[in-house]
Design an enzyme around this catalytic site. Structure first.
Site, PDB file in Angstrom:
ATOM      1  N   PHE A 151      31.099  63.056  -9.762  1.00 13.00           N
ATOM      2  CA  PHE A 151      32.460  62.501  -9.076  1.00 13.00           C
ATOM      3  C   PHE A 151      33.438  61.789 -10.018  1.00 13.00           C
ATOM      4  O   PHE A 151      34.553  61.851 -10.336  1.00 13.00           O
ATOM      5  CB  PHE A 151      32.532  62.692  -7.533  1.00 13.00           C
ATOM      6  CG  PHE A 151      32.444  61.472  -7.286  1.00 13.00           C
ATOM      7  CD1 PHE A 151      33.538  60.260  -6.783  1.00 13.00           C
ATOM      8  CD2 PHE A 151      31.337  60.454  -6.658  1.00 13.00           C
ATOM      9  CE1 PHE A 151      33.297  59.535  -6.389  1.00 13.00           C
ATOM     10  CE2 PHE A 151      30.960  59.812  -6.338  1.00 13.00           C
ATOM     11  CZ  PHE A 151      31.549  58.615  -6.237  1.00 13.00           C
ATOM     12  N   LYS A 175      28.951  72.646 -14.627  1.00 13.67           N
ATOM     13  CA  LYS A 175      28.180  71.898 -14.038  1.00 13.67           C
ATOM     14  C   LYS A 175      29.128  71.189 -13.058  1.00 13.67           C
ATOM     15  O   LYS A 175      29.148  70.118 -13.270  1.00 13.67           O
ATOM     16  CB  LYS A 175      27.650  72.620 -12.996  1.00 13.67           C
ATOM     17  CG  LYS A 175      27.465  73.276 -12.118  1.00 13.67           C
ATOM     18  CD  LYS A 175      27.802  72.256 -10.515  1.00 13.67           C
ATOM     19  CE  LYS A 175      27.095  71.158 -10.068  1.00 13.67           C
ATOM     20  NZ  LYS A 175      28.029  70.516  -9.434  1.00 13.67           N
ATOM     21  N   GLU A 178      30.998  69.332  -7.659  1.00 17.37           N
ATOM     22  CA  GLU A 178      32.227  69.858  -6.674  1.00 17.37           C
ATOM     23  C   GLU A 178      33.524  69.212  -5.214  1.00 17.37           C
ATOM     24  O   GLU A 178      34.038  70.130  -4.898  1.00 17.37           O
ATOM     25  CB  GLU A 178      31.183  70.783  -5.549  1.00 17.37           C
ATOM     26  CG  GLU A 178      30.345  69.753  -4.819  1.00 17.37           C
ATOM     27  CD  GLU A 178      29.318  69.238  -5.556  1.00 17.37           C
ATOM     28  OE1 GLU A 178      29.163  69.649  -6.136  1.00 17.37           O
ATOM     29  OE2 GLU A 178      27.812  68.974  -4.311  1.00 17.37           O
ATOM     30  N   SER A 228      23.366  60.423  -9.393  1.00 20.14           N
ATOM     31  CA  SER A 228      22.921  59.618  -8.128  1.00 20.14           C
ATOM     32  C   SER A 228      20.953  59.183  -8.905  1.00 20.14           C
ATOM     33  O   SER A 228      20.959  60.316  -9.309  1.00 20.14           O
ATOM     34  CB  SER A 228      23.148  59.489  -7.087  1.00 20.14           C
ATOM     35  OG  SER A 228      22.655  61.123  -6.614  1.00 20.14           O
ATOM     36  N   CYS A 283      29.597  53.748 -12.767  1.00 24.51           N
ATOM     37  CA  CYS A 283      27.821  53.287 -13.018  1.00 24.51           C
ATOM     38  C   CYS A 283      27.997  52.375 -13.574  1.00 24.51           C
ATOM     39  O   CYS A 283      26.850  51.555 -13.526  1.00 24.51           O
ATOM     40  CB  CYS A 283      27.305  54.663 -13.325  1.00 24.51           C
ATOM     41  SG  CYS A 283      27.607  54.802 -15.652  1.00 24.51           S
ATOM     42  N   GLU A 384      22.618  50.610  -4.444  1.00 24.61           N
ATOM     43  CA  GLU A 384      23.447  50.777  -4.301  1.00 24.61           C
ATOM     44  C   GLU A 384      25.086  51.233  -3.749  1.00 24.61           C
ATOM     45  O   GLU A 384      24.799  52.626  -2.999  1.00 24.61           O
ATOM     46  CB  GLU A 384      23.433  52.130  -5.788  1.00 24.61           C
ATOM     47  CG  GLU A 384      25.271  52.952  -7.143  1.00 24.61           C
ATOM     48  CD  GLU A 384      24.791  53.507  -7.071  1.00 24.61           C
ATOM     49  OE1 GLU A 384      24.577  54.577  -6.716  1.00 24.61           O
ATOM     50  OE2 GLU A 384      25.132  53.698  -8.686  1.00 24.61           O
TER      51      GLU A 384
HETATM   52  P1  NAD Z   1      24.948  63.397  -7.395  1.00 28.02           P
HETATM   53  O1  NAD Z   1      23.999  63.123  -7.907  1.00 28.02           O
HETATM   54  O2  NAD Z   1      25.686  63.050  -5.617  1.00 28.02           O
HETATM   55  O3  NAD Z   1      26.203  64.749  -7.986  1.00 28.02           O
HETATM   56  C1  NAD Z   1      25.753  64.576  -9.364  1.00 28.02           C
HETATM   57  C2  NAD Z   1      25.478  66.270  -9.727  1.00 28.02           C
HETATM   58  O4  NAD Z   1      24.910  66.641  -9.030  1.00 28.02           O
HETATM   59  C3  NAD Z   1      26.356  67.255  -8.779  1.00 28.02           C
HETATM   60  O5  NAD Z   1      27.186  68.275 -10.029  1.00 28.02           O
HETATM   61  C4  NAD Z   1      25.772  67.529  -7.628  1.00 28.02           C
HETATM   62  O6  NAD Z   1      26.719  68.680  -7.308  1.00 28.02           O
HETATM   63  C5  NAD Z   1      24.598  67.384  -7.572  1.00 28.02           C
HETATM   64  N1  NAD Z   1      23.844  67.623  -6.958  1.00 28.02           N
HETATM   65  C6  NAD Z   1      23.957  66.806  -5.238  1.00 28.02           C
HETATM   66  N2  NAD Z   1      23.092  66.888  -5.206  1.00 28.02           N
HETATM   67  C7  NAD Z   1      21.957  67.852  -5.712  1.00 28.02           C
HETATM   68  C8  NAD Z   1      20.428  68.460  -5.139  1.00 28.02           C
HETATM   69  N3  NAD Z   1      20.100  68.034  -3.913  1.00 28.02           N
HETATM   70  N4  NAD Z   1      19.902  69.277  -6.557  1.00 28.02           N
HETATM   71  C9  NAD Z   1      20.819  69.211  -6.778  1.00 28.02           C
HETATM   72  N5  NAD Z   1      21.923  69.600  -7.789  1.00 28.02           N
HETATM   73  C10 NAD Z   1      22.688  68.234  -6.768  1.00 28.02           C
HETATM   74  O7  NAD Z   1      26.416  61.898  -7.540  1.00 28.02           O
HETATM   75  P2  NAD Z   1      27.934  61.718  -7.348  1.00 28.02           P
HETATM   76  O8  NAD Z   1      28.015  61.178  -6.425  1.00 28.02           O
HETATM   77  O9  NAD Z   1      28.484  62.605  -7.390  1.00 28.02           O
HETATM   78  O10 NAD Z   1      27.984  60.328  -8.201  1.00 28.02           O
HETATM   79  C11 NAD Z   1      27.892  59.444  -7.983  1.00 28.02           C
HETATM   80  C12 NAD Z   1      26.252  58.308  -8.452  1.00 28.02           C
HETATM   81  O11 NAD Z   1      26.190  58.917 -10.086  1.00 28.02           O
HETATM   82  C13 NAD Z   1      26.700  57.341  -8.711  1.00 28.02           C
HETATM   83  O12 NAD Z   1      24.758  56.781  -8.626  1.00 28.02           O
HETATM   84  C14 NAD Z   1      26.719  56.502  -9.888  1.00 28.02           C
HETATM   85  O13 NAD Z   1      26.240  55.636  -9.941  1.00 28.02           O
HETATM   86  C15 NAD Z   1      26.222  57.743 -10.848  1.00 28.02           C
HETATM   87  N6  NAD Z   1      26.827  57.716 -12.157  1.00 28.02           N
HETATM   88  C16 NAD Z   1      25.946  57.765 -13.478  1.00 28.02           C
HETATM   89  C17 NAD Z   1      26.747  57.263 -14.623  1.00 28.02           C
HETATM   90  C18 NAD Z   1      25.633  56.548 -15.477  1.00 28.02           C
HETATM   91  O14 NAD Z   1      26.122  56.571 -16.606  1.00 28.02           O
HETATM   92  N7  NAD Z   1      24.766  56.117 -15.708  1.00 28.02           N
HETATM   93  C19 NAD Z   1      27.731  57.222 -14.511  1.00 28.02           C
HETATM   94  C20 NAD Z   1      28.669  57.961 -13.511  1.00 28.02           C
HETATM   95  C21 NAD Z   1      28.043  57.706 -12.585  1.00 28.02           C
END
Ligand code: NAD
Length: 491
Positions: A151, A175, A178, A228, A283, A384
């Protein structure tokens, strides 16, 4: 756009999802519902993949110099709509307009680098590897690839992958998160105007069910994930089980080290921007500051002051320096972690919990927070938080500071603030993190460098952006070729 149900973009046309499950998309500053996002079922992933697989047959044969022409057009369209896109990012994600413009600029830079693909995906050729025999390596696209995005950067993150994938001759499926699907909806309107052939770029909205369909689809050859770490681990394992190429960027806990010889005014300004910019939801946000020796007192006083003064509010307003966090659940989680830090012995030096923001009582706000004396083995040192919370720790030597960095399970970024070239050289060589900043607070690589990440912050080997993306989105073919001289005589 109010309360509109977002559509998917499949095979060059907008399609209403058949999903009965939808989620509201909120403006986190006001809690206003902006739209509804469908949680697309697997069948719609199948439709998008079928369209992409069909488009691949022709797209892979289009010369690279022609494939980049719609990307040039897309760059122009993104620039022409930058203000509108920045407002949209701010509305659904909460960050300030300046931060939204910055993220969009980073997206555009990736389009620019991908436009160099005719050179970037060149192969190699060796004449006469044996008498009369030549050998060469060419790069070919894989087929259909997909991005699953988080997000916090609704515009930028899909661009770490998408422009390279299609410039290399693949076709693609995005994708978005959401929680922030509006930005990609708008970007796909621009993609539609840029005249890519139908099926080359597809958009499918959704959440876990949609992701699982991507993971299991036999025609999707490669997956790029950012989010994450628990989900990154899951995607990495599932994609491997289904025989896919995969790169997963995960979460982080980024330390900045402050040496006594650092320029305190500059260090504090940069550290505050790193910790509290985008409400700590980057991140690459600094979430731990480790002072060394005599840096403790001046840095602690200055950063507490900077935290207390930061103006928090609706990111659309010009004077606001920090917006809300993404959801009320996220706010509650952050506040609970601050309390846990206090319970484990840290002092809440600046407390940003439950702020009163005039006119925005329904927004999900946490103001900048500083926890002093974070225990190295406690929750705050390794969790985090993903909010505007900076933990302070203290050591006496640069060696101890590096040891602290290296015992962390995370490895996204580590930064050092100093005047000493020798200390900087030691740090950049020994610190175990994929992105290193020296007197830099958010060491975000430019598009022509890979966006690195180590340890629990990354699963895979090739990263997003730059030549890593070109390698990720191509497979190498090596040809060994002999043309006997006697066969030439007939001509
Ligand atoms: P998230 O893991 O909750 O969601 C990321 C994506 O995965 C979304 O599209 C979501 O729909 C999907 N998703 C979520 N749960 C799922 C599941 N159980 N099964 C399958 N798909 C699933 O992450 P978020 O809260 O949207 O983003 C924040 C996180 O992203 C933080 O941990 C941040 O550090 C990380 N991030 C990392 C970088 C990097 O370059 N390392 C960059 C940006 C964000």
């Amino acid at each position: 756009m109010s309360n509109a149900v977002l559509k998917n973009y499949i095979n060059g046309e907008w399609r209403l999802s058949s999903a009965s499950d939808r989620l509201p998309v909120h403006n986190p500053a006001t809690a206003q519902v902006l739209a509804e996002v469908p949680l697309s079922p697997g069948d719609e992933v199948n439709q998008a993949t079928a369209a992409a697989a069909q488009a691949f047959l022709a797209w892979r044969r289009v010369p690279a110099v022609e494939r980049v022409q719609p990307l040039f057009r897309l760059k122009g369209l993104l620039e022409a709509h930058a203000d509108e896109l920045a407002r949209l990012i701010t509305q659904e994600c909460g960050k300030t307009l300046k931060e939204s413009r910055g993220e969009l600029q980073r997206a555009i830079e990736n389009v620019e680098v991908a436009c160099g693909i005719p050179t970037a995906m060149q192969g190699t050729f060796s004449e006469d590897i044996a008498r009369g025999i030549d050998e060469f390596m060419i790069r070919q696209p894989l087929g259909v690839a997909a991005a699953i995005a988080p997000f916090n950067f609704p515009a930028m993150i899909p661009f770490w992958f998408m422009p390279y994938a299609i410039a290399c001759g693949n076709t693609y499926l995005v994708k978005p998160s959401e929680k922030v699907p509006l930005t990609m909806q708008k970007i796909f309107e621009l993609i539609d105007q840029a005249d890519f052939p139908a099926g080359v770029l597809n958009l499918v909205n959704g959440a876990k069910e949609t992701v699982d369909a991507i993971l299991q689809h036999p025609d999707i050859r490669a997956i790029s994930f950012v989010g994450s770490s628990p989900v990154a681990r899951y995607i990495y394992a599932q994609a491997a089980t289904h025989g896919k190429r995969v790169q997963c960027q995960g979460g982080a806990k980024n330390p900045i080290i402050v040496l006594p010889d650092a320029d305190m005014e500059m260090t504090t300004r940069i550290a505050a921007d790193s910790a509290f910019g985008c409400a700590g939801q980057r991140c690459l946000a600094a979430s731990l500051a480790v002072t060394v020796g005599e840096a403790k007192q001046p840095f602690t006083e200055a950063i507490a002051d900077a935290a207390a003064q930061r103006i928090t509010g609706n990111g659309l307003e010009a004077n606001v320096q920090m917006g809300p966090v993404i959801t009320a659940q996220s706010r509650d989680r952050i506040e609970a972690l601050i309390q846990q830090g206090a319970d484990e012995g840290a002092q809440v030096l600046v407390d940003g919990r439950q702020p009163q923001i005039a006119g925005l009582a329904n927004g999900s706000f946490v103001k900048p927070t500083i926890l002093q004396g974070v225990p190295p083995d406690g929750t705050i040192a390794s969790t985090e938080i993903f909010g505007p919370v900076l933990g302070l720790m203290h050591v006496e030597t640069v060696e101890e500071a590096i040891a602290l960095v290296n015992r962390s399970p995370w490895g996204n970024m580590a930064c050092l603030f100093t005047n000493s070239g020798a200390a900087a050289r030691k740090f950049r060589s020994e610190a175990e993190a994929g992105n290193i900043g020296i007197n830099i607070g958010v060491a975000a690589p430019m598009a022509f460098f890979p966006f690195s990440g180590w340890k629990d912050s990354f699963f895979g080997d090739l990263h997003g952006q730059s030549h890593h993306a070109v390698e990720f989105f191509t497979q190498t073919k090596v040809v060994v070729e002999r043309w006997p001289k006697e066969w030439s005589r007939q001509f």
